[in-house]
Design a protein around this motif. Structure first.
Motif, mmCIF file in Angstrom:
data_model
loop_
_atom_site.group_PDB
_atom_site.id
_atom_site.type_symbol
_atom_site.label_atom_id
_atom_site.label_comp_id
_atom_site.label_asym_id
_atom_site.label_seq_id
_atom_site.Cartn_x
_atom_site.Cartn_y
_atom_site.Cartn_z
ATOM 1 N N TRP A 110 55.593 45.207 11.909
ATOM 2 C CA TRP A 110 54.219 45.328 11.453
ATOM 3 C C TRP A 110 53.275 45.527 12.631
ATOM 4 O O TRP A 110 53.464 44.961 13.696
ATOM 5 N N VAL A 123 46.538 47.272 8.421
ATOM 6 C CA VAL A 123 47.868 46.733 8.667
ATOM 7 C C VAL A 123 48.849 47.815 8.251
ATOM 8 O O VAL A 123 48.716 48.406 7.184
ATOM 9 N N ARG A 177 53.145 49.188 8.461
ATOM 10 C CA ARG A 177 54.545 48.948 8.803
ATOM 11 C C ARG A 177 55.111 50.209 9.430
ATOM 12 O O ARG A 177 54.943 51.305 8.898
ATOM 13 N N ARG A 206 57.592 40.851 12.720
ATOM 14 C CA ARG A 206 58.242 41.069 11.421
ATOM 15 C C ARG A 206 57.522 40.385 10.256
ATOM 16 O O ARG A 206 57.906 40.552 9.113
ATOM 17 N N ASP A 207 56.489 39.619 10.514
ATOM 18 C CA ASP A 207 55.806 38.857 9.477
ATOM 19 C C ASP A 207 54.544 39.587 9.013
ATOM 20 O O ASP A 207 53.579 39.716 9.772
ATOM 21 N N GLU A 208 54.542 40.038 7.767
ATOM 22 C CA GLU A 208 53.384 40.764 7.230
ATOM 23 C C GLU A 208 52.142 39.874 7.166
ATOM 24 O O GLU A 208 51.038 40.324 7.458
#
Length: 143
Positions: free
Chosen positions: A5, A99, A101, A39-41
């Protein structure tokens, strides 16, 4: 596909050009920051909010004095992007914080340098044809 992210910051950048004695103020959106979060949204969403509430655009940062706090209006859109209007001393600009990915990444590849013989051949034959413009897969017959 990765699960990495990022927080992306786009800014309304300005330049002033003076062609033929006429002053033109040019505005354009520019991606000024790509910040890897992990890796944490949820962590990326929190970082985007922090950026929306604290990021100082370059147009204002160039003229800021220590202790200045610009006026700020931060809007959260339905798709999760932040649109922020920032004002300070008769200057204003806007930023967009999103945000995202990372879905695909490819490093640049350079073709090998041409030999002297290849350069002469290219000079005689002319430049190679340009690559074809992108078309949707359906039009290329891939569906």
């Amino acid at each position: 596909m990765t699960a990495e992210w990022y927080v992306l910051i786009e800014e309304d950048t300005r330049t002033t050009e003076r062609p033929d004695g006429v002053e033109l103020r040019l505005h354009r959106w520019m991606l000024v920051g790509t910040h890897h979060i992990g890796r944490d949204e949820a962590e990326a969403v929190a970082a985007a909010e922090d950026a929306a509430l604290n990021y100082i655009p370059g147009v204002l940062a160039r003229h800021a004095r220590p202790g200045d706090e610009p006026a700020r209006h931060a809007f959260l859109t339905q798709d999760g992007a932040w649109v922020v209007l920032v004002r300070q001393r008769h200057r204003d600009c806007h930023i967009r914080v999103t945000v995202a990915r990372l879905m695909y990444s490819q490093e640049e590849k350079e073709a090998p340098a041409k030999s002297l013989k290849g350069k002469f051949r290219n000079a005689l034959e002319g430049p190679p044809p340009l690559p074809k413009p992108w078309t949707p897969p359906k039009q290329r017959g891939q569906y």
